[in-house]
Write a protein that holds these residues in place. Structure first.
Motif, short mmCIF file in Angstrom:
data_model
loop_
_atom_site.label_atom_id
_atom_site.label_comp_id
_atom_site.label_asym_id
_atom_site.label_seq_id
_atom_site.Cartn_x
_atom_site.Cartn_y
_atom_site.Cartn_z
N LEU A 176 41.01 47.42 28.99
CA LEU A 176 40.17 48.15 28.41
C LEU A 176 39.67 46.76 28.10
O LEU A 176 38.92 46.78 26.75
N GLY A 177 40.32 45.63 28.39
CA GLY A 177 39.87 44.25 27.73
C GLY A 177 39.68 43.87 26.24
O GLY A 177 39.86 43.06 25.76
N LEU A 178 41.19 44.91 25.49
CA LEU A 178 41.82 44.41 24.50
C LEU A 178 43.01 43.06 24.40
O LEU A 178 42.91 42.17 23.78
N ASN A 179 42.91 42.54 25.75
CA ASN A 179 43.96 41.78 25.62
C ASN A 179 43.33 40.61 26.68
O ASN A 179 43.88 39.76 26.88
N GLY A 180 41.58 40.61 26.69
CA GLY A 180 41.55 39.54 27.12
C GLY A 180 41.05 39.27 28.47
O GLY A 180 40.01 39.20 28.77
N SER A 181 41.90 40.72 29.13
CA SER A 181 41.88 40.84 30.61
C SER A 181 40.57 41.59 31.01
O SER A 181 40.03 42.57 31.08
N LEU A 182 40.10 41.20 32.26
CA LEU A 182 39.25 42.06 32.87
C LEU A 182 39.49 42.97 33.73
O LEU A 182 39.00 43.81 34.67
N GLU A 183 41.01 43.17 34.37
CA GLU A 183 41.22 44.02 35.66
C GLU A 183 41.95 45.53 34.68
O GLU A 183 42.48 44.94 33.51
N PRO A 184 42.12 46.48 34.99
CA PRO A 184 43.28 47.34 34.58
C PRO A 184 44.65 46.96 34.72
O PRO A 184 45.13 46.16 35.80
N GLU A 225 29.14 43.38 38.22
CA GLU A 225 27.60 41.75 38.37
C GLU A 225 27.77 42.52 36.69
O GLU A 225 27.60 41.27 36.45
N LEU A 226 27.72 42.88 36.61
CA LEU A 226 27.71 43.53 34.77
C LEU A 226 28.61 43.24 33.92
O LEU A 226 28.67 42.59 32.92
N ARG A 227 29.80 43.38 34.41
CA ARG A 227 31.55 43.13 34.58
C ARG A 227 31.01 41.86 33.39
O ARG A 227 31.15 41.15 32.47
N MET A 228 30.79 41.29 34.52
CA MET A 228 31.39 39.50 34.59
C MET A 228 29.65 39.00 33.57
O MET A 228 29.21 38.17 33.08
N THR A 229 29.00 39.87 33.24
CA THR A 229 27.61 39.12 33.05
C THR A 229 28.09 39.57 30.85
O THR A 229 27.25 38.55 30.40
N LEU A 230 28.28 40.86 31.14
CA LEU A 230 28.70 40.88 30.07
C LEU A 230 30.16 40.49 29.63
O LEU A 230 29.95 39.68 27.89
N HIS A 231 30.67 39.64 30.10
CA HIS A 231 31.78 38.79 29.77
C HIS A 231 31.28 37.37 29.11
O HIS A 231 32.11 36.86 28.50
N ALA A 232 29.68 36.87 30.05
CA ALA A 232 29.37 35.90 29.38
C ALA A 232 28.44 35.71 28.52
O ALA A 232 28.99 34.98 27.63
N VAL A 249 34.05 48.94 31.97
CA VAL A 249 33.82 49.92 30.48
C VAL A 249 35.11 49.59 29.93
O VAL A 249 34.45 48.95 28.57
N GLY A 250 36.36 48.25 30.07
CA GLY A 250 37.21 47.77 28.82
C GLY A 250 36.04 46.51 28.73
O GLY A 250 35.81 46.60 27.66
N GLU A 251 35.31 46.28 29.37
CA GLU A 251 34.46 44.48 29.26
C GLU A 251 33.96 44.69 28.69
O GLU A 251 33.06 44.82 27.78
N TYR A 252 32.73 46.47 28.23
CA TYR A 252 31.88 46.81 27.84
C TYR A 252 31.88 47.43 26.31
O TYR A 252 31.58 46.94 25.08
N VAL A 253 33.82 47.41 26.21
CA VAL A 253 33.74 47.91 24.49
C VAL A 253 34.23 46.79 23.99
O VAL A 253 34.35 46.64 22.60
N ARG A 254 34.42 46.11 24.75
CA ARG A 254 35.65 44.63 24.31
C ARG A 254 34.17 43.81 23.74
O ARG A 254 33.60 43.42 23.05
#
Length: 687
Positions: free
Chosen positions: A46-54, A117-124, A156-161
């Protein structure tokens, strides 16, 4: 300069190019827009460790991944720079990405942005979250309001982060984020988790995601639990007219909050008690409008429906228990039998959820001493009873929470009964409060199956001693029955009569001479659960518990409680007392019959004529209402399952009391066969 301009143009065109590539190669499996592998929520970082992948997915090519993130970062930075300069073209493009419905592609040729696409945008955006201040409120609102609970795990992981970083950098957004998360506590349509091209997300998993996000941001900003979360929990609570699915979902989820925000436990439980009792009162209001025949038919139909339902208990995490049909608005006119049944079923489901929640906090075996935490939970529930349930006009079902909880330990039962006795005897309280307390006490002692026999006897002795002292002190002021002036006295007298009807076997004690050496303690003082509350056969060689003989003085006094107390309670008491050779009331009843009835008074808790014994009709009107709050909860079969093993049912095999019975008994008043002097109790100018 030319190179910089070309780079800016390339960054501006990036989203369109990525969207085109996504539509062409969405399922190719060899680029970053391929459908991600689905894993269970609990297995995802869920992005807590900075990762984008499961956690279970191999990462893509490091070079491709870095290039992709860099491209998105440049686009986002460029859009925010342009926004600061007053140009909104690419800023609005960012907004449109998150405002798009992920299910829109099913209904039109325009496919919405993919989750990747949204995940990458959220990460940015997370990388420049400090820039999302007041100038970007609209963009933040679009992101917060986007459809996210039904998307893939990586998104979801990136969104929560992103939410965590947002509220950490900008405290002003905490309220908006919290409001959105609490807004998802209600009924979520299954379509929320059905996005074309992706695996279906179960409703239970969507709720799990909401709680994870809420817990995550509260861990970052702990002070928001009281200052921000609590107001939104109250504001978002469903209106009592909402459908059952909305109520059961919200109740289940708000109780779940207690697991990770224990500081709000008492507030949440007080809130759900108050909101549940509103529906309780609504149900009782509907039932009051039915005649006896309609009510009996409705109760039978409710029981039939319950028995025909293989899945009787409503569990929010089970998608099969909530149909999307429940999203339809409730009719504005609440008059039909079907509406009453739906409202009663809603209340029944809510109470079943509350019983399930409290069951985790109470001892399973009443033989063991309750722990400090269990005792604290009972004290909290007892406060809710005192402040919310007991004072509520016309409550009929919610009070069974305290009925059930009090029997989880003898200590709890003692605490409950003592508090009711104190209220019933407290002259500083209003008449309504005192009569309510006496009614609750009588109903509990009569119906609580696990109540020890000795405790029943002690309570009856206490009530009888108070009645005797009251007569000694106040009879000089009494010129005849007065339902308004002596209402507290009549409420206690009626309580003793009611308890006697159910517990006369427990109130009969063995004479010392009749005790054999072979008898054990259960033979001498049998537990309440082993006795029949309906048997009218006398125990040979027995005597009545000390103090009970005062009832002869009470009944023959100038206060004349047999005239004032509810008629069906008086009539049944007269019959049971006579059958057990305890006391004969027929001469006084006959005098009262010739005298005529007094004006009725009400304790303000339930409508006059509420049934006291199931299956027994109210044969007439006394002046004191027969309010016994633990009468059978026939309209709530799910809830009733929780109390069946703790409940004394009334089942009278004898015929009901009739007028002819007044002439069939001796005229003398007797207790245990002993003659007593009679007070003159029929001469009065006060009617």
């Amino acid at each position: 300069m030319m190179a910089a301009a070309s780079e800016s143009v390339a960054a501006a065109l990036l989203p369109s190019a990525l969207a085109t590539a996504s539509r062409k190669h969405k399922r190719s499996g060899d680029d970053f827009d391929a459908a991600p592998k689905r894993v269970r929520f609990a297995e995802t970082s869920l992005g807590l460790n900075g990762s984008l992948e499961p956690a279970n997915d191999p990462p893509p090519s490091a070079l491709d991944h870095t290039i992709t993130l860099d491209m998105f970062s440049k686009f986002v930075v460029n859009a925010l720079d342009e926004r600061a300069a007053g140009r909104n073209v690419h800023y609005n493009e960012l907004r449109r990405k998150f405002r798009a419905d992920p299910r829109a592609g099913e209904l039109s040729d325009e496919e919405p942005p993919s989750s990747n696409e949204l995940r990458m945008t959220l990460h940015a955006l997370t990388g420049v979250v400090s820039r999302l201040g007041d100038n970007c409120k609209q963009l933040v609102s679009d992101i917060v309001a986007c459809k996210w609970v039904g998307r893939d795990q990586m998104f979801v992981g990136e969104y929560v982060r992103f939410l965590g970083n947002l509220v950490s950098a900008h405290a002003s957004y905490m309220s908006e984020v919290t409001r959105m998360l609490v807004g998802n506590f209600g009924y979520l349509s299954s379509s929320e988790g059905q996005i074309q091209g992706y695996e279906t997300v179960a409703r239970s998993l969507m709720y799990e995601r909401v709680h994870y996000a809420l817990q995550f941001i509260l861990d970052l900003v702990p002070t928001a639990a009281v200052s921000t979360l609590w107001p939104h929990l109250t504001e978002n609570y469903p209106h009592r007219m909402e459908k059952k699915g909305e109520h059961t979902a919200y109740l289940t989820n708000i109780l779940r909050v207690i697991d990770y925000v224990p500081a709000l436990r008492q507030r949440i439980l007080a809130l759900v008690t108050e909101r549940t009792i509103r529906i309780d009162v609504e149900v009782q209001g509907y039932l009051d409008d039915l005649d006896d025949e309609e009510l009996a038919q409705l109760e039978a139909d409710v029981q039939d429906d319950y028995e025909a339902d293989d899945d009787a208990t409503s569990v929010v995490s089970d998608d099969s228990n909530m149909s999307d049909d429940e999203e339809e608005p409730l009719p504005t006119t609440m008059t039909s039998i079907q509406t009453i049944r739906e409202t009663a079923d809603k209340l029944d489901s809510l109470l079943a959820i509350l019983f399930g929640h409290y069951s985790l906090s109470f001892p399973n075996d009443s033989a063991f001493e309750p722990s400090d935490s269990e005792s604290a939970t009972f004290e909290m529930l007892h406060r809710f009873f005192t402040t919310t349930i007991m004072p509520t006009h016309r409550s009929r079902f919610t009070q069974f929470l305290i009925f059930w909880a009090a029997q989880r330990s003898p200590q709890f039962s003692d605490r409950f009964c003592v508090s009711l006795i104190d209220k019933a005897f407290d002259n500083a309280r209003t008449v309504r409060q005192r009569t309510q307390a006496a009614s609750y006490l009588a109903s509990y002692v009569a119906r609580a199956k696990l109540m020890p026999t000795e405790d029943i006897r002690i309570i009856v002795r206490v009530l009888c001693r108070w009645l005797g002292e009251f007569i000694d002190q106040r009879s000089i002021e009494c010129t005849g029955p007065d339902a308004n002036r002596w209402a507290g006295f009549y409420a206690v007298a009626q309580a003793v009569m009611y308890i006697f009807c159910f517990r006369h076997r427990e109130l009969r004690e063995l004479d010392p001479e009749s005790i054999d050496d072979d008898m054990d303690e259960d033979d001498i003082n049998p537990p309440a659960s082993a006795l029949s509350a309906t048997s009218t056969s006398a125990v040979m060689g027995g005597r009545w518990t000390p103090g009970l003989d005062i009832m002869n003085k009470v009944i023959t006094s100038k206060f004349n409680p047999l005239l004032v107390c509810a008629k069906h309670v008086v009539d049944m008491f007269a019959k049971v007392a006579s059958d057990n050779e305890f006391l004969f009331c027929w001469s006084v009843l006959d005098q009262n019959k010739r005298r005529g009835a007094l004006p009725r008074i009400s304790n303000g808790s339930l409508p006059a004529g509420m049934m006291v014994f199931q299956g027994m009709t109210n044969g007439g009107a006394g002046t004191l209402d027969a309010f016994f709050p633990f009468d059978p909860p026939t309209m709530c079969p799910k809830m009733k399952n929780w109390i069946d093993d703790l409940y004394v049912e009334w089942s009278n095999d004898d015929e009901e009391v009739g007028e002819d019975d007044y002439d069939d008994e001796e005229d003398s008043m007797m207790i245990g066969g002993d003659d007593e002097d009679e007070d003159e109790g029929t001469e009065s100018d006060d009617d």
